[in-house]
Design an enzyme around this catalytic site. Sequence first.
Site, PDB file in Angstrom:
ATOM      1  N   ASP A  12       0.955  -1.107   0.122  1.00 28.07           N
ATOM      2  CA  ASP A  12       0.014  -0.044   0.070  1.00 28.07           C
ATOM      3  C   ASP A  12       0.851   1.307   0.061  1.00 28.07           C
ATOM      4  O   ASP A  12       1.785   1.554   0.821  1.00 28.07           O
ATOM      5  CB  ASP A  12      -0.849   0.008   1.184  1.00 28.07           C
ATOM      6  CG  ASP A  12      -1.926   1.074   0.948  1.00 28.07           C
ATOM      7  OD1 ASP A  12      -2.305   1.369   0.033  1.00 28.07           O
ATOM      8  OD2 ASP A  12      -2.702   1.280   2.227  1.00 28.07           O
ATOM      9  N   ASP A 127      -3.257   2.427  -5.866  1.00 24.85           N
ATOM     10  CA  ASP A 127      -2.139   2.761  -5.062  1.00 24.85           C
ATOM     11  C   ASP A 127      -1.877   1.309  -4.054  1.00 24.85           C
ATOM     12  O   ASP A 127      -1.237   1.598  -3.012  1.00 24.85           O
ATOM     13  CB  ASP A 127      -2.441   3.971  -4.004  1.00 24.85           C
ATOM     14  CG  ASP A 127      -3.814   3.638  -3.330  1.00 24.85           C
ATOM     15  OD1 ASP A 127      -4.584   2.776  -3.640  1.00 24.85           O
ATOM     16  OD2 ASP A 127      -3.962   4.522  -2.154  1.00 24.85           O
ATOM     17  N   GLU A 128      -2.571   0.362  -4.636  1.00 18.24           N
ATOM     18  CA  GLU A 128      -2.241  -1.027  -3.798  1.00 18.24           C
ATOM     19  C   GLU A 128      -2.227  -2.039  -4.707  1.00 18.24           C
ATOM     20  O   GLU A 128      -2.932  -2.340  -5.703  1.00 18.24           O
ATOM     21  CB  GLU A 128      -3.294  -0.932  -2.790  1.00 18.24           C
ATOM     22  CG  GLU A 128      -4.862  -1.110  -3.103  1.00 18.24           C
ATOM     23  CD  GLU A 128      -5.842  -1.370  -1.916  1.00 18.24           C
ATOM     24  OE1 GLU A 128      -5.285  -2.389  -1.204  1.00 18.24           O
ATOM     25  OE2 GLU A 128      -6.794  -0.961  -1.945  1.00 18.24           O
TER      26      GLU A 128
END
EC number: 2.7.7.7
Length: 385
Positions: A12, A127-128
Site C-alpha cells: 500500500d 495505490d495498492e
Amino acid sequence: MKRELRRVAHLDMDAFYASVELLRYPELKGQPVVIGGRSVDRPVMQADGTRRFARLRDYAGRGVVTTSTYEARALGVFSAMGLMKSAQLAPDAILLPVDFDAYRHYSRLFKQAVASIAPQIEDRGIDEIYIDLSDLQEDTHSLAQQIKQAVRNATGLSCSIGVAPNKLLAKICSDLDKPDGLTLLTPEDIPKRIWPLPVRKINGIGPKAGQKLEALGVHTIEDLAKAAPGLLQDHFGRSYAAWLLDAAQGVDERPLITRSEPKSISRETTFDRDLHARHDRESLSGIFTALCVKVAEDLRRKGYVGRTIGIKLRYTDFRIVTRDFTLPAPTADAATIRRAAGECLKRVPLEQRFRLLGVRVGALERPNAAQDGAQFYQEQLPFAE
C-alpha cells in the site's frame, strides 16, 4: 503431509496522492496538506521565488477531501470529508487540486518496479497491489525490503508492506506499521498482533456489520473469534457468519487474481455548482467532450474497444439516471463515443439541474478483430457546439 504456507504480500503506497504532490512541492513536507476539489488553483510562483498556496480556510464549495498528509490526518482531516468541514478542523492546511494524470503515472512506475522482482501481482487500484512471493527463493524479509527499495528508486515514494499466509491478513498487516512499514506475520502471531484490533480492520466488515457486531458486544477480532456461531448466524445468516468466524481466525483461501479483464471503463465529474443542460450548454459541451476524450484515451492505453456506450447523471436531489446505447461495432474513437453518448442524453429528462455527469464504455474486447465505428451516427448532440 503439512501444507506449505503461502507468502502473500499486500503493498500500500503511503498517502499516495499527497506524497506525489510533495515530490512536486518539497517545501510542503511536514505540513498539513489536503488534496481535493476541482476548482482549486494550482500554486503560483511569486516574485521572490517562493510559491503561494491556497489555504483550506479560503475554500468555498462542496468538494470533498481526496486524501491528506499524515500531518493533516492528525488534525482530523480524512478522505471523503467535505472540504468546508475540514476547514473548521485545519483552516491553515495547504489545499491542492487533484491531478489524476500524475497519480496514474506514478502508479504505473511503482507497479513496474515491483513486477521486475515479483511478477505475480493482483492489481487492486491506483495505490495498492497484492504480490505472491510463494514461488520465489529469497528470504521473505529480504524480498520485501528489495521491493520497498525498488519502489522508492522508481518513484521517490515510500510504501508499506504486510506479508502473511493470505490476502486477508496481508492487507491488515500493511496498515499496522505505516508509514514506510514492513510487517511479517505467521499464524502463530495472530492472537498477539491481529486479535486485539477492532473488527472493522477486517476487509469485508463494513459500517453496518461493524455496528451490528458492536451491539452484540463484539468489539475486537478476538471477540469475534470467540463468538458463538449460533449468535452470529441468528444476526448475519449462515454464510456470512461462517465467513466472519474464518476471517477472525485468519482463514482466507482466496487466490491472487493476477489478470482480470475489466467489464467497463468510465470517467465522471462532479461539478462545483449545479448545471443546466440549456442554460449552461457551452460549459457542459466542453465537459462532455473532455469526458469522452479521456475515456477513449483510457481505452487505447489499456488496449480495449467497446460496444456499449453509457451516460450517468446525478440530479441535485441525488437521483441517478443512466442510459446505454449499443453500437454495431466496438470502438475506442472519441468522436464515436461522443455521438453515441449524445444519443443516450436525448433519452434523459434535462429540465432539472444536475451535479454529476459520467460517460462509460462497456462490452469491452480486444481490438484485434474489431471494426472502427468512427463514421457511425452523425445526428445532432444535445450539447453540440
